[in-house]
Design a protein around this motif. Structure first.
Motif, PDB file in Angstrom:
ATOM      1  N   SER A 106      32.528 -17.140 -14.156  1.00  0.00           N
ATOM      2  CA  SER A 106      33.262 -17.478 -12.885  1.00  0.00           C
ATOM      3  C   SER A 106      32.448 -18.422 -11.968  1.00  0.00           C
ATOM      4  O   SER A 106      31.208 -18.043 -11.794  1.00  0.00           O
ATOM      5  CB  SER A 106      33.425 -16.142 -11.963  1.00  0.00           C
ATOM      6  N   ASN A 107      32.973 -19.347 -11.528  1.00  0.00           N
ATOM      7  CA  ASN A 107      32.068 -20.355 -10.818  1.00  0.00           C
ATOM      8  C   ASN A 107      31.492 -19.630  -9.464  1.00  0.00           C
ATOM      9  O   ASN A 107      30.357 -19.902  -8.848  1.00  0.00           O
ATOM     10  CB  ASN A 107      32.727 -21.783 -10.384  1.00  0.00           C
ATOM     11  N   TYR A 108      32.456 -19.014  -8.806  1.00  0.00           N
ATOM     12  CA  TYR A 108      31.994 -18.191  -7.672  1.00  0.00           C
ATOM     13  C   TYR A 108      30.785 -17.284  -7.923  1.00  0.00           C
ATOM     14  O   TYR A 108      29.707 -17.173  -7.472  1.00  0.00           O
ATOM     15  CB  TYR A 108      33.044 -17.335  -6.885  1.00  0.00           C
ATOM     16  N   GLY A 116      35.079 -26.386  -5.599  1.00  0.00           N
ATOM     17  CA  GLY A 116      36.079 -27.349  -5.781  1.00  0.00           C
ATOM     18  C   GLY A 116      36.925 -26.967  -6.962  1.00  0.00           C
ATOM     19  O   GLY A 116      38.075 -27.612  -7.089  1.00  0.00           O
ATOM     20  N   ASP A 117      36.690 -25.987  -7.852  1.00  0.00           N
ATOM     21  CA  ASP A 117      37.493 -25.422  -8.805  1.00  0.00           C
ATOM     22  C   ASP A 117      37.001 -23.921  -9.113  1.00  0.00           C
ATOM     23  O   ASP A 117      35.998 -23.641  -8.872  1.00  0.00           O
ATOM     24  CB  ASP A 117      37.531 -26.293  -9.950  1.00  0.00           C
ATOM     25  N   GLU A 118      37.884 -23.220  -9.736  1.00  0.00           N
ATOM     26  CA  GLU A 118      37.729 -22.056 -10.365  1.00  0.00           C
ATOM     27  C   GLU A 118      38.289 -21.757 -11.510  1.00  0.00           C
ATOM     28  O   GLU A 118      39.430 -22.116 -11.843  1.00  0.00           O
ATOM     29  CB  GLU A 118      37.863 -20.865  -9.143  1.00  0.00           C
ATOM     30  N   ARG A 119      37.913 -20.666 -12.242  1.00  0.00           N
ATOM     31  CA  ARG A 119      38.469 -20.291 -13.538  1.00  0.00           C
ATOM     32  C   ARG A 119      39.242 -19.142 -13.033  1.00  0.00           C
ATOM     33  O   ARG A 119      38.880 -18.394 -12.258  1.00  0.00           O
ATOM     34  CB  ARG A 119      37.375 -19.987 -14.611  1.00  0.00           C
ATOM     35  N   CYS A 120      40.401 -19.180 -13.963  1.00  0.00           N
ATOM     36  CA  CYS A 120      41.248 -17.731 -13.485  1.00  0.00           C
ATOM     37  C   CYS A 120      40.575 -16.486 -14.327  1.00  0.00           C
ATOM     38  O   CYS A 120      41.293 -15.957 -15.114  1.00  0.00           O
ATOM     39  CB  CYS A 120      42.730 -17.890 -13.933  1.00  0.00           C
ATOM     40  N   ALA A 124      29.999 -27.027  -6.840  1.00  0.00           N
ATOM     41  CA  ALA A 124      30.562 -27.412  -8.151  1.00  0.00           C
ATOM     42  C   ALA A 124      30.251 -26.261  -9.077  1.00  0.00           C
ATOM     43  O   ALA A 124      29.529 -25.381  -9.032  1.00  0.00           O
ATOM     44  CB  ALA A 124      29.662 -28.560  -8.671  1.00  0.00           C
ATOM     45  N   GLY A 125      31.105 -26.338  -9.988  1.00  0.00           N
ATOM     46  CA  GLY A 125      31.027 -25.201 -11.098  1.00  0.00           C
ATOM     47  C   GLY A 125      30.238 -25.842 -12.329  1.00  0.00           C
ATOM     48  O   GLY A 125      29.718 -26.761 -11.997  1.00  0.00           O
ATOM     49  N   GLY A 126      30.184 -25.152 -13.196  1.00  0.00           N
ATOM     50  CA  GLY A 126      29.575 -25.640 -14.503  1.00  0.00           C
ATOM     51  C   GLY A 126      27.852 -25.016 -14.239  1.00  0.00           C
ATOM     52  O   GLY A 126      27.646 -24.289 -13.561  1.00  0.00           O
ATOM     53  N   ARG A 127      27.514 -25.417 -15.533  1.00  0.00           N
ATOM     54  CA  ARG A 127      25.994 -25.194 -15.606  1.00  0.00           C
ATOM     55  C   ARG A 127      25.022 -26.089 -14.866  1.00  0.00           C
ATOM     56  O   ARG A 127      23.878 -25.808 -14.299  1.00  0.00           O
ATOM     57  CB  ARG A 127      25.441 -25.034 -17.034  1.00  0.00           C
ATOM     58  N   THR A 128      25.395 -27.401 -14.854  1.00  0.00           N
ATOM     59  CA  THR A 128      24.253 -28.316 -14.112  1.00  0.00           C
ATOM     60  C   THR A 128      23.856 -27.956 -12.972  1.00  0.00           C
ATOM     61  O   THR A 128      22.591 -28.069 -12.729  1.00  0.00           O
ATOM     62  CB  THR A 128      24.787 -29.799 -14.129  1.00  0.00           C
ATOM     63  N   PRO A 129      24.677 -27.574 -11.820  1.00  0.00           N
ATOM     64  CA  PRO A 129      24.180 -27.381 -10.515  1.00  0.00           C
ATOM     65  C   PRO A 129      23.314 -26.056 -10.472  1.00  0.00           C
ATOM     66  O   PRO A 129      22.622 -25.773  -9.292  1.00  0.00           O
ATOM     67  CB  PRO A 129      25.391 -27.210  -9.693  1.00  0.00           C
ATOM     68  N   HIS A 188      36.157 -35.633 -16.830  1.00  0.00           N
ATOM     69  CA  HIS A 188      36.882 -34.446 -16.013  1.00  0.00           C
ATOM     70  C   HIS A 188      35.739 -34.063 -14.888  1.00  0.00           C
ATOM     71  O   HIS A 188      34.420 -34.166 -15.067  1.00  0.00           O
ATOM     72  CB  HIS A 188      37.486 -33.221 -16.742  1.00  0.00           C
ATOM     73  N   THR A 189      36.269 -33.828 -13.914  1.00  0.00           N
ATOM     74  CA  THR A 189      35.578 -33.384 -12.720  1.00  0.00           C
ATOM     75  C   THR A 189      36.546 -32.294 -12.171  1.00  0.00           C
ATOM     76  O   THR A 189      37.668 -32.394 -12.154  1.00  0.00           O
ATOM     77  CB  THR A 189      35.170 -34.497 -11.817  1.00  0.00           C
ATOM     78  N   ALA A 190      35.892 -31.340 -11.617  1.00  0.00           N
ATOM     79  CA  ALA A 190      36.353 -30.191 -10.943  1.00  0.00           C
ATOM     80  C   ALA A 190      37.325 -29.465 -12.169  1.00  0.00           C
ATOM     81  O   ALA A 190      36.560 -29.496 -13.540  1.00  0.00           O
ATOM     82  CB  ALA A 190      36.923 -30.184  -9.641  1.00  0.00           C
TER      83      ALA A 190
HETATM   84  C1  6PG Z   1      33.733 -26.134 -13.965  1.00  0.00           C
HETATM   85  C2  6PG Z   1      33.272 -27.422 -13.364  1.00  0.00           C
HETATM   86  C3  6PG Z   1      33.315 -28.762 -14.327  1.00  0.00           C
HETATM   87  C4  6PG Z   1      31.778 -28.955 -14.466  1.00  0.00           C
HETATM   88  C5  6PG Z   1      31.814 -29.802 -15.647  1.00  0.00           C
HETATM   89  C6  6PG Z   1      30.309 -30.089 -15.945  1.00  0.00           C
HETATM   90  O1  6PG Z   1      34.189 -25.307 -13.537  1.00  0.00           O
HETATM   91  O2  6PG Z   1      33.281 -26.006 -15.304  1.00  0.00           O
HETATM   92  O3  6PG Z   1      33.845 -27.720 -12.340  1.00  0.00           O
HETATM   93  O4  6PG Z   1      34.130 -29.747 -13.661  1.00  0.00           O
HETATM   94  O5  6PG Z   1      31.463 -29.594 -13.516  1.00  0.00           O
HETATM   95  O6  6PG Z   1      32.686 -29.163 -16.688  1.00  0.00           O
HETATM   96  O7  6PG Z   1      29.832 -28.918 -16.569  1.00  0.00           O
HETATM   97  P1  6PG Z   1      28.408 -28.866 -17.020  1.00  0.00           P
HETATM   98  O8  6PG Z   1      27.615 -28.799 -15.667  1.00  0.00           O
HETATM   99  O9  6PG Z   1      28.161 -27.303 -17.490  1.00  0.00           O
HETATM  100  O10 6PG Z   1      27.993 -29.867 -18.056  1.00  0.00           O
END
Ligand code: 6PG
Length: 244
Positions: free
Chosen positions: A84-86, A72-76, A41-46, A146-148
Motif C-alpha cells: 500500500s502506498n498509504y 497520486g495513486d494507490e494499489r487496491c 508518490a508511491g513506489g520505493r524511490t521516495p 509510467h507515472t502514478a
Molecule cells: C506506484 C507508483 C509508481 C512508481 C513507479 C516507480 O504505485 O508504484 O505510483 O508510479 O512511482 O512505479 O516505482 P519505484 O520508485 O519503486 O521504482
C-alpha cells in the motif's frame, strides 16, 4: 516552460535534494497560504526522502501541522498491506512527524478500483476544487515511462477529460489501482519527479532527451505538465546516463 533537470551523484544525494525541495515548498506554502497541500508518490524511490522528512531536523517543521496529504495513486489493497502506498508513507513519514498532518486523504483502494476512484474523484473536487490545486506533487517513474498508475498504451485507455481520479490496471500485480489523472496531477504549483537507477535511463532519455521525436508516443510521465507551475526532475547519475 521546459522542465528543470537536476542530476545528483547517487540515490542518497537525490533523497537529500528531494527533502530540501519539500521543506522549501512547505515553508513557502505555509507563509503564503497558511497551508501545504502535498501529493505523495508511491513506489520505493521516495522512501529514502520520506525517511529524511521524518528525521530529527525536519519532523518538527511547523508546516506539517498545516499539511493536507494526498496520494497520486494507490494499489487496491488494504492500508496495512506492505504494497500500500498509504501504508508505506504512514510508516516512513506520517507516523513519525512531531505533529500529525492537518488532513490525510487516503485512497481507499481496498474498496475496489471503481468505487475507490469515484470516491477519490469526489474528495478531490470537494477538497481541492476542479481542477484541483496542490502546492507540491511528488511523482516517480517506472522503466516503461509510467507515472502514478498511468501506464503506456494500456489502462486507463480512455477516461472522461474532466476526470480527476480513475480506476487503472497495472501490467504487474497488484494490478487493480486508482490513479489521479494528468488533469489532477497538473494542479501542482510544483511537480517533482524522483527517478533513480539505470533501469530508468531509457525512459528518462525518451521523456527528457533532445532526441525526443514528435512522432514518438508521449510516455505518461512526459504528459504531466504543471498547469501554471514548474516541473522538476531529480535524477541520479544512473537514471540520467542516457541524457546527452
Ligand atoms: C506506484 C507508483 C509508481 C512508481 C513507479 C516507480 O504505485 O508504484 O505510483 O508510479 O512511482 O512505479 O516505482 P519505484 O520508485 O519503486 O521504482
Amino acid at each position: 516552460m521546459p522542465p528543470r533537470i537536476e542530476v545528483l551523484d547517487d540515490a542518497s544525494a537525490l533523497a537529500d535534494a528531494a527533502a530540501r525541495e519539500v521543506v522549501r515548498a512547505g515553508r513557502s506554502a505555509l507563509a503564503e497560504r497558511g497551508e501545504f497541500r502535498l501529493v505523495l508518490a508511491g513506489g520505493r524511490t521516495p522512501e529514502a526522502t520520506y525517511r529524511r522528512l521524518s528525521g530529527e531536523e525536519i519532523r518538527g517543521e511547523p508546516f506539517w501541522a498545516r499539511t493536507a496529504v494526498f496520494w497520486g495513486d494507490e494499489r487496491c489493497v488494504p492500508p496495512d498491506d506492505p504494497q500500500s502506498n498509504y501504508g508505506r508513507a504512514a510508516a516512513s513519514i506520517l507516523s513519525r512527524l512531531s505533529r500529525p498532518p492537518a488532513a490525510v486523504h487516503r485512497i481507499r483502494g481496498e474498496r475496489g478500483a471503481e468505487p475507490a476512484a469515484a470516491e477519490y474523484d469526489a474528495l478531490l473536487r470537494e477538497s481541492s476544487g476542479d481542477p484541483p490545486r496542490f502546492d507540491l506533487v511528488l511523482l516517480g517513474m517506472g522503466a516503461d515511462g509510467h507515472t502514478a498508475s498511468l501506464f503506456p498504451g494500456g489502462s486507463p485507455a480512455d477516461f472522461p477529460p474532466d476526470a480527476l481520479a480513475i480506476p487503472a490496471l497495472a501490467p504487474a500485480p497488484p494490478r487493480e489501482r486508482v490513479t489521479m489523472t494528468p488533469r489532477a496531477l497538473g494542479g501542482g504549483r510544483e511537480i517533482l519527479f524522483l527517478v533513480q537507477g539505470r533501469a530508468k535511463a531509457e525512459a528518462v532519455a525518451t521523456v527528457l532527451g533532445p532526441g525526443r521525436h514528435a512522432s514518438a508516443p508521449v510516455l505518461p510521465a512526459g504528459s504531466i505538465e504543471a498547469r501554471d507551475g514548474a516541473v522538476t526532475w531529480l535524477l541520479d547519475r544512473e537514471a540520467a546516463s542516457r541524457l546527452a
